[in-house]
Structure formats: C-alpha cells, structure tokens
Scaffold this motif. Structure first.
Motif, PDB file in Angstrom:
ATOM      1  N   ASN A 169       2.700  -0.047   4.487  1.00 47.52           N
ATOM      2  CA  ASN A 169       2.484  -1.526   4.432  1.00 47.52           C
ATOM      3  C   ASN A 169       2.513  -1.984   2.689  1.00 47.52           C
ATOM      4  O   ASN A 169       1.832  -3.284   2.875  1.00 47.52           O
ATOM      5  CB  ASN A 169       0.836  -1.137   5.156  1.00 47.52           C
ATOM      6  CG  ASN A 169       0.750  -1.331   6.342  1.00 47.52           C
ATOM      7  OD1 ASN A 169       1.501  -2.163   7.204  1.00 47.52           O
ATOM      8  ND2 ASN A 169       0.044  -0.397   6.994  1.00 47.52           N
ATOM      9  N   THR A 176       0.015   7.881  -0.651  1.00 49.68           N
ATOM     10  CA  THR A 176      -0.321   6.280  -0.083  1.00 49.68           C
ATOM     11  C   THR A 176       0.453   5.821  -0.359  1.00 49.68           C
ATOM     12  O   THR A 176       0.641   4.094   0.042  1.00 49.68           O
ATOM     13  CB  THR A 176      -1.153   6.495  -0.507  1.00 49.68           C
ATOM     14  OG1 THR A 176      -2.476   7.155  -0.306  1.00 49.68           O
ATOM     15  CG2 THR A 176      -2.284   5.101   0.264  1.00 49.68           C
ATOM     16  N   ILE A 197      -3.783  -0.311  -0.925  1.00 45.45           N
ATOM     17  CA  ILE A 197      -3.150  -1.019   0.578  1.00 45.45           C
ATOM     18  C   ILE A 197      -3.428  -2.627   0.420  1.00 45.45           C
ATOM     19  O   ILE A 197      -2.779  -3.855   0.738  1.00 45.45           O
ATOM     20  CB  ILE A 197      -3.999   0.076   1.974  1.00 45.45           C
ATOM     21  CG1 ILE A 197      -2.634   0.992   2.076  1.00 45.45           C
ATOM     22  CG2 ILE A 197      -2.867  -0.939   3.050  1.00 45.45           C
ATOM     23  CD1 ILE A 197      -3.647   1.644   3.228  1.00 45.45           C
ATOM     24  N   HIS A 222       0.151  -5.305  -0.534  1.00 45.89           N
ATOM     25  CA  HIS A 222       0.462  -5.531   0.918  1.00 45.89           C
ATOM     26  C   HIS A 222       0.937  -7.195   0.458  1.00 45.89           C
ATOM     27  O   HIS A 222       1.873  -7.491   1.691  1.00 45.89           O
ATOM     28  CB  HIS A 222      -0.942  -5.870   1.861  1.00 45.89           C
ATOM     29  CG  HIS A 222      -1.490  -7.124   1.751  1.00 45.89           C
ATOM     30  ND1 HIS A 222      -1.886  -7.701   0.296  1.00 45.89           N
ATOM     31  CD2 HIS A 222      -2.257  -7.793   2.504  1.00 45.89           C
ATOM     32  CE1 HIS A 222      -2.387  -9.142   0.771  1.00 45.89           C
ATOM     33  NE2 HIS A 222      -2.003  -9.136   2.518  1.00 45.89           N
ATOM     34  N   ASP A 282       3.317   4.778   1.613  1.00 45.68           N
ATOM     35  CA  ASP A 282       2.816   3.845   2.949  1.00 45.68           C
ATOM     36  C   ASP A 282       3.677   2.354   2.929  1.00 45.68           C
ATOM     37  O   ASP A 282       4.086   1.845   1.798  1.00 45.68           O
ATOM     38  CB  ASP A 282       1.834   3.379   2.778  1.00 45.68           C
ATOM     39  CG  ASP A 282       1.077   2.673   4.507  1.00 45.68           C
ATOM     40  OD1 ASP A 282       1.016   1.823   4.674  1.00 45.68           O
ATOM     41  OD2 ASP A 282       0.265   3.122   4.260  1.00 45.68           O
TER      42      ASP A 282
END
Lengths: 457, 127
Positions: A54, A49, B83, B87, A52
């Motif tokens: 993002n 993850t 995430i 971000h 990622d």
C-alpha cells in the motif's frame, strides 16, 4: 499474499519483543537490555511495514522520519534529568497527536467506513486529542510556563459536562453517518482538544505524578484505538500494554496519596490554604556546624528526598555527603516515597544520575518499620510526604496518606528554604517536634555546607 | 515466569489465527459481516491481562524509565502513519500522514533514547 504474511509474522515477532522488553524491566540489572529489545521490536515493525504494497511513495515518509528523528534525538540528549517529567509529558503528547492524526487520515482515505470503523475513529481522535492537549498543559505546569496552582472557576463542572455531552452527540452522529460527517469530525477533534485542556487545568502541580501516569495510559489507549481503525494486531497489543502500565502507575500514585482518582482529577486539591489543626510551638533552627556534629556521631543516616531536591539540583551534593558519611562509618540509605517528585520514580532517576547505587534506595514500606533505629533523617526538599499530621491529625486534609515516618527517627534535620507550607497548603507539625532541627537555606547550598564541614573536620 | 509465558502463547496463537491474517477479504473490509472486530477485541482483552501481569512486577525504582519506555512503545501508531504518508493519493492524507510520522517518530526515537540514557545510570554498588 506471502508478503502480507511475512509482514504479519514480523508483527508477531515485534509483539514478543515488546513483551519481553517489559518483562526485563522488572530488575535494574536487565532493564537496559530490555529497553533495547523493545526498540528492536519497534525497528522490525517499521522496516516490515515499509515493505507493505500500500506504500507507493517514500518521500514524505522520509521527510517525517527525518524531522522526528532529529527532534527526538536532540530532546533525549539535551534534557536534564531533573526535567524528565516535562520530557515524558511531551512524549505522551506527541504519541497522542500521532494516533489522532492516524485516525483522521484513515477517515480521509475511506470516507465511508463501516459503523464499527467510524466508531473507533471517534474513539481514536477523542483519546488522542485529549492526550495531546492534556499533555501540553501538564508540560506547561511542570515547566513553570504556567502557574502550578489549580485553575478553578464558577460553573466549571457544568462546562465540562456540556463538553462531554457535545462530544457524545458528535460521536454518535459521526458513527451513524460518517460519509457526510466531515464537519462533525472536525468539531469532534476541536472538542477533544478543548477537553484535554479543561481536564488538566484544575489539577495542581504536585498531583502531576497522577496526571502523567494517566496520560501515559491514554497515549497507549489511543494507539490501541488506532489499531482497531486500521485493523492491526500489533497496535492493539502494544497500545494495551502501555495502557495497562499507565493505569497501574496511576493506581499506585493515588494509593500513595490516599486519594481516589476522582478526587485528584476534580477536587482542585491544593487551591485552598490551611486546613487541619494549627500547630503550636517554635521551630528550632540549627547551624551547619552543629548539624555536622550530629551527623558525625550518627551510625545510621537516611536521606528523604522530595521535589525540592530536583528544584535545587542537589542530587550530586547529596551523594557526596552520603559518601562522606559512609567513610565516617555510618550506614546510609535513601528513603523514597512513591509520590516524591513530579512523576513516579523521579527521585530514583535523579539519585541514579548522581551515581547513588540503586541498592541504597529504600521504599517507604521497608524503611518505616525500622525508623526508630535510625539516628538521623535528613529531609531534602520533601514536605507533605513526611508530614506526621497524616498520621495524627484527623482534621488535616492529608489525614490517612501513607508517609515516611521521619519524625520517629532519633533526630530529624529538615533542609528548607523557609517555614512555608508544602504544596497541599497544610502546616507541617514535623518542624515543631522536639527531635527536629531546621537547617534553613537552599538545599544544595546547605548540603554543600555540610560537605565542607566534613572535609575540614 | 509461567504467568507471562502462557498468556503470551495464547495471545500469539490468536493473532496468528485471526481473520486479519487468515482471510485477506476481511482485511480489505470486503466481507459483509466481518468477524474482525471480535478477534481484535479478544486480542485487546488478552493484551490488557498480560500488561497487568508484566507491569506489576516492575519495581518502584524503575517507574520513570518504565513510563518513558512504554511511551516509546505507544509510538507504534507510527505504523499506521507510514501507510497514510506513503499511500500516494489524496494530498490531505499525505499531509496528515507525514505529520503523524513526524510526531510518532519523536515519540519512538526520543522515548527509547531517553530511557536508555536513564537506565545506563542505574548501577549496583561497587564493592
């Protein structure tokens, strides 16, 4: 795309590791490796993850992970085995809180999600919030920070019904029009947190095995709902596995108490005292010396531990006595009722800590058929789970609950502080039976007394 | 064993074939009528079924480690938290994300370690 693909493939590997990790929990011999596999699955999921695209900055991730790791390691190392129910309650709570925050954060990232996403955000903050405060309440009750007695008040059901209604209305409003509903989401979060408190306070301390199992399930379902929010398969798979696990345990606990889940959650069991037929007769006390003579002559001895074993921290003393009895030629086993203690499997962990081999632990259904052949049953801090009124007295609130039939053994020695009734507030006719002897005092001190007798004798 | 392998295989096939993986548009919520919810629900149904199969085999003596271990698994929401925390935009999202990372990490690290500590103690009788 290829990066995204490899992340998704890593998630599949993680799911497989979780599945096989749980599979290996089916035997104590493989369980530890299973847990490690599961942890490996988690590590893989986290590492991939982090790749990622993002994710742009890592500083806050590091801050969060460092804090979490320090707290997690310290808690896991320092917690006493007797306090495991409290630990699990807090872990449930932190999982629920994390899922709730993920749902909320996802709304802040995109404040105009589809109706589907808005709907699952509602579910995530609701389940996550209830799990969080519910677990904190369960922890407070288990650790004695709060009275274990059920808290009941006039109109409680009405208040709860209104609370649920308000949550439903807020959920619908939010789902229909998420873009302008920041305030409604905040109200929803607040109401969920209140609901968590309200649903645990009417439940008594000894019903905590059910509550913890249920909260365990909720924490999985919250992760599952969060998986729908961020459209992530792994969260759904992992969350569903945990949800199923919690529900199965809840069901086992309810069956072992012969009560429905609704009865456990809403009845305030244990707040009333008395009930059942009054018991006639006189309890017969026994001294440590006499108890020693009975045990010395016994060919088979069964220990029946309960929550009192954990309170008195008597597990090591019990194991020592068990070993002495074995040296003396007796066959020793430990019979464990499914709801003995404050969480599923609580007694097994304590006895394992004291080095009792797991093949000496027997389940209720295996010991009951051979109970007549047992010479001596030693009841250590258990009460309701050995109460023969559950079998004999139809007027008793415990009637119908499966119990360990210690009263059918040739002799029963009950270690107990006083003649007080158990959690359910029900008199225990076991104490007045002809083959029962009461060894009064702190369980640990009593067992140590017997150990001393054995060493001197 | 077969009762676990077969549903696992089906589950993995569905995950692999799911539009989340196959269609990058659906992943960004770009398509008007997304099939994603249906696939996700399918995965959920299979996982619940599999969960019941797996957990019903766990003996009573391991129920406490099962709870703490499965609890650690529910810390999987850490992935969503990572995430959000990383971000790099809105401050509120970063704050929420960081809090979520911290709580989920407690859940994961604490859960696995304490389970390991318990399972280490379960021993067979030495002969």
């Amino acid at each position: 795309m290829s990066l995204q693909l490899s992340i998704n493939l890593a998630y599949i590997v993680s799911s497989v590791l979780f599945i096989f990790g749980l599979k290996m929990l089916s035997s104590p011999a493989t369980a530890r490796r299973g847990n490690m596999l599961s942890a490996l699955g988690m590590a893989i999921a986290v590492i991939f993850t982090l790749l990622d695209q993002n994710i742009i900055t890592y500083q806050w991730i590091i801050v969060g992970m460092v804090i979490g790791t320090v707290v997690g390691v310290a808690a896991a190392r320092l917690i006493a085995m007797t306090a495991m129910p409290e630990m699990v309650a807090l872990l449930n709570g932190s999982g629920g809180l994390a899922s709730m925050l993920v749902g909320w954060a996802e709304y802040q990232r995109n404040i105009d999600p589809s109706a589907f996403t808005a709907g699952v955000i509602t579910l995530t903050v609701l389940i996550g919030g209830v799990t969080f405060t519910g677990s904190v309440m369960a922890w407070a009750k288990l650790s004695g920070k709060m009275d274990g007695k059920p808290i009941l008040f006039q109109g409680q059901q009405i208040v709860n019904a209104l609370l649920l209604l308000a949550i439903l209305v807020c959920g619908i409003l939010f789902t229909l029009n998420p873009a302008t509903s920041f305030l409604i989401l905040m109200i929803l979060i607040g109401l969920s947190l209140i609901l968590g408190v309200m649903s645990v306070i009417p439940i008594g301390g000894a019903d905590m095995p059910v509550v913890i199992s249920l909260l365990n399930s909720y924490s999985g379902l919250a992760a599952c709902a969060a998986g729908f929010v961020i459209e992530n398969n792994l969260l759904i798979v992992a969350g569903a596995l945990v949800g199923a696990s919690g529900i199965i345990l809840t069901n086992i606990m309810c069956k072992a108490m012969n009560r429905s889940l609704g009865n456990v959650l809403f009845s305030g069991f244990g707040s009333a005292t008395g009930g059942g037929t009054a018991v006639e007769g006189e309890a017969k006390p026994i001294s440590a010396e006499d108890a020693y003579l009975v045990l010395e002559a016994a060919n088979s001895v069964v220990f029946v531990p309960g929550y009192g074993l954990a309170v008195a921290q008597a597990q090591h003393a019990v194991r020592e006595l068990g070993e002495l009895l074995e040296h003396n030629g007796a066959e020793v086993s430990y019979a464990i009722h499914p709801v003995a203690g404050r969480m599923p499997g609580h007694m097994n962990v304590l006895l394992a800590e004291a080095n009792v081999p797991y093949d000496q632990l027997v389940e209720m259904d295996d010991i009951n058929p051979i109970m007549e052949t047992v010479d001596v049953c030693i009841v250590v801090g258990a009460n309701d789970v050995v109460n023969p009124a559950a079998r004999e007295d139809e007027a008793s609130p415990l009637y119908g609950m499966p119990i360990i039939n210690v009263d059918l053994a040739r002799t029963v020695i009950v270690l107990k502080r006083s003649m007080r009734a158990g959690f359910a507030g029900v008199e225990n006719p076991l104490f007045f039976k002809d083959n029962t002897r009461m060894l009064f005092g702190d369980a640990k001190a009593s067992v140590q007394g017997l150990v001393r007798e054995f060493k001197e004798g | 064993m077969r009762r676990i392998v077969i549903p696992t295989a089906i589950l993995l096939t569905v995950i692999t074939a799911s539009p989340v993986l196959a269609d990058p548009l659906a992943q960004e919520g770009g398509s008007e009528v997304s099939q994603t919810p249906i696939f996700l629900a399918f995965i959920l149904a299979l996982s619940i079924f599999l969960g019941f199969e797996l957990i019903s085999k766990v003996p009573a003596t391991l129920h406490t480690p099962l709870m703490s271990g499965s609890n650690a698994i529910s810390g999987i929401s850490l992935i969503g938290a990572l995430i959000a925390a990383g971000h790099g935009g809105d401050v509120l999202v970063i704050v929420l994300g960081t809090l979520a990372v911290a709580t989920a990490t407690i859940n994961v690290v604490g859960g696995y370690l304490v389970t390991d500590r318990m399972l280490e103690m379960f021993k067979k009788k030495e002969e």
